[in-house]
Design a protein around this motif. Structure first.
Motif, PDB file in Angstrom:
ATOM      1  N   VAL A  43      -1.545  12.478  -3.287  1.00 32.78           N
ATOM      2  CA  VAL A  43      -2.220  11.784  -2.181  1.00 32.78           C
ATOM      3  C   VAL A  43      -3.162  10.707  -2.719  1.00 32.78           C
ATOM      4  O   VAL A  43      -3.242   9.608  -2.165  1.00 32.78           O
ATOM      5  N   GLY A  44      -3.846  10.999  -3.808  1.00 37.08           N
ATOM      6  CA  GLY A  44      -4.798  10.045  -4.366  1.00 37.08           C
ATOM      7  C   GLY A  44      -4.173   8.922  -5.173  1.00 37.08           C
ATOM      8  O   GLY A  44      -4.803   7.892  -5.397  1.00 37.08           O
ATOM      9  N   HIS A  45      -2.933   9.126  -5.626  1.00 36.34           N
ATOM     10  CA  HIS A  45      -2.302   8.143  -6.518  1.00 36.34           C
ATOM     11  C   HIS A  45      -0.810   7.971  -6.199  1.00 36.34           C
ATOM     12  O   HIS A  45       0.042   8.149  -7.078  1.00 36.34           O
ATOM     13  N   PRO A  46      -0.483   7.585  -4.978  1.00 29.76           N
ATOM     14  CA  PRO A  46       0.931   7.484  -4.589  1.00 29.76           C
ATOM     15  C   PRO A  46       1.657   6.306  -5.231  1.00 29.76           C
ATOM     16  O   PRO A  46       2.891   6.230  -5.155  1.00 29.76           O
ATOM     17  N   GLU A  47       0.908   5.405  -5.864  1.00 31.01           N
ATOM     18  CA  GLU A  47       1.525   4.211  -6.445  1.00 31.01           C
ATOM     19  C   GLU A  47       2.338   4.497  -7.706  1.00 31.01           C
ATOM     20  O   GLU A  47       3.128   3.667  -8.149  1.00 31.01           O
ATOM     21  N   HIS A  48       2.181   5.680  -8.290  1.00 31.13           N
ATOM     22  CA  HIS A  48       2.915   6.042  -9.510  1.00 31.13           C
ATOM     23  C   HIS A  48       4.118   6.912  -9.109  1.00 31.13           C
ATOM     24  O   HIS A  48       4.048   8.135  -9.119  1.00 31.13           O
ATOM     25  N   SER A  49       5.217   6.250  -8.773  1.00 29.75           N
ATOM     26  CA  SER A  49       6.388   6.958  -8.218  1.00 29.75           C
ATOM     27  C   SER A  49       6.919   8.043  -9.136  1.00 29.75           C
ATOM     28  O   SER A  49       7.316   9.118  -8.669  1.00 29.75           O
ATOM     29  N   ASP A  50       6.940   7.767 -10.440  1.00 31.87           N
ATOM     30  CA  ASP A  50       7.459   8.789 -11.360  1.00 31.87           C
ATOM     31  C   ASP A  50       6.560  10.017 -11.370  1.00 31.87           C
ATOM     32  O   ASP A  50       7.040  11.159 -11.411  1.00 31.87           O
ATOM     33  N   MET A  51       5.258   9.810 -11.281  1.00 27.37           N
ATOM     34  CA  MET A  51       4.326  10.931 -11.236  1.00 27.37           C
ATOM     35  C   MET A  51       4.465  11.682  -9.912  1.00 27.37           C
ATOM     36  O   MET A  51       4.432  12.913  -9.892  1.00 27.37           O
TER      37      MET A  51
END
Length: 193
Positions: A43-51
């Motif tokens: 939720v806090g870091h949706p920009e890292h698709s692989d993560m």
């Protein structure tokens, strides 16, 4: 491999064996919290698709582990107890830097997660090697392997997204801090307690 500074005393299993339902209940809630933690990072870091992909898989595995522990509880004609606070996790969480750049907070959150997985993995190993119940010994051996995989995922993403951050130095700081707090634990029939 895990880098933990202070190993769990195998005699902790003697405490665990006095109240198996308590450790299973605590373990079930640890799995639920691990799933929630993975989702919270997404939720806090949706920009890292692989993560996002990797942490979704971890969240699903943690919920599956919750289900597996719940099945062990029911097989023993017991019921899942109420959720309780994990003081160890709360103390470890206080070491996360707050009010810093998103990247720094993300690295700390990932290292926090890796450390919990590492300690859980270590505790599962101690259980698998020392508990007298053969079924639970096998069960904890299987879970130990899964937790080790989760640990490496969190460490890997901390290194990948910790650009400009000395992740290994910060990991060592987490390990040192964890060594100071874990001394208080290992005296109760809980996974971290």
């Amino acid at each position: 491999m895990l880098g933990l500074k202070l190993p769990t005393d195998p005699r902790w299993v003697n405490i665990v064996e006095r109240n198996i339902n308590e450790i299973l209940t605590d373990h079930a809630w640890c799995e639920q919290k691990a799933a929630s933690n993975a989702i919270s990072i997404i939720v806090g870091h949706p920009e890292h698709s692989d993560m996002v992909d990797a942490l979704l898989q971890i969240a699903q595995e943690e919920l599956k582990h919750f289900e597996m522990v719940h099945e062990k509880i029911k097989a023993r004609a017991e019921v899942l107890g109420k959720e309780r606070r994990d003081e160890y996790v709360n103390e470890l969480y206080s070491f996360i830097r707050k009010g810093y750049k998103r990247e720094i907070v993300l690295v700390d959150r990932l290292l926090f997660s890796a450390l919990i997985e590492a300690r859980s993995c270590e505790r599962f190993r101690v259980l698998s090697e020392n508990i007298k119940d053969d079924d639970l010994s096998k069960f904890y051996r299987e879970l130990m392997i899964s937790e080790a995989n989760h640990y490496t995922v969190f460490i890997g993403f901390a290194r990948k997204y910790g650009l400009g951050i000395d992740v290994d130095k910060r990991w060592n700081e987490f390990l040192e801090y964890e060594a100071t707090i874990i001394q208080k634990y290992g005296k109760r029939e809980t996974i971290h307690g």
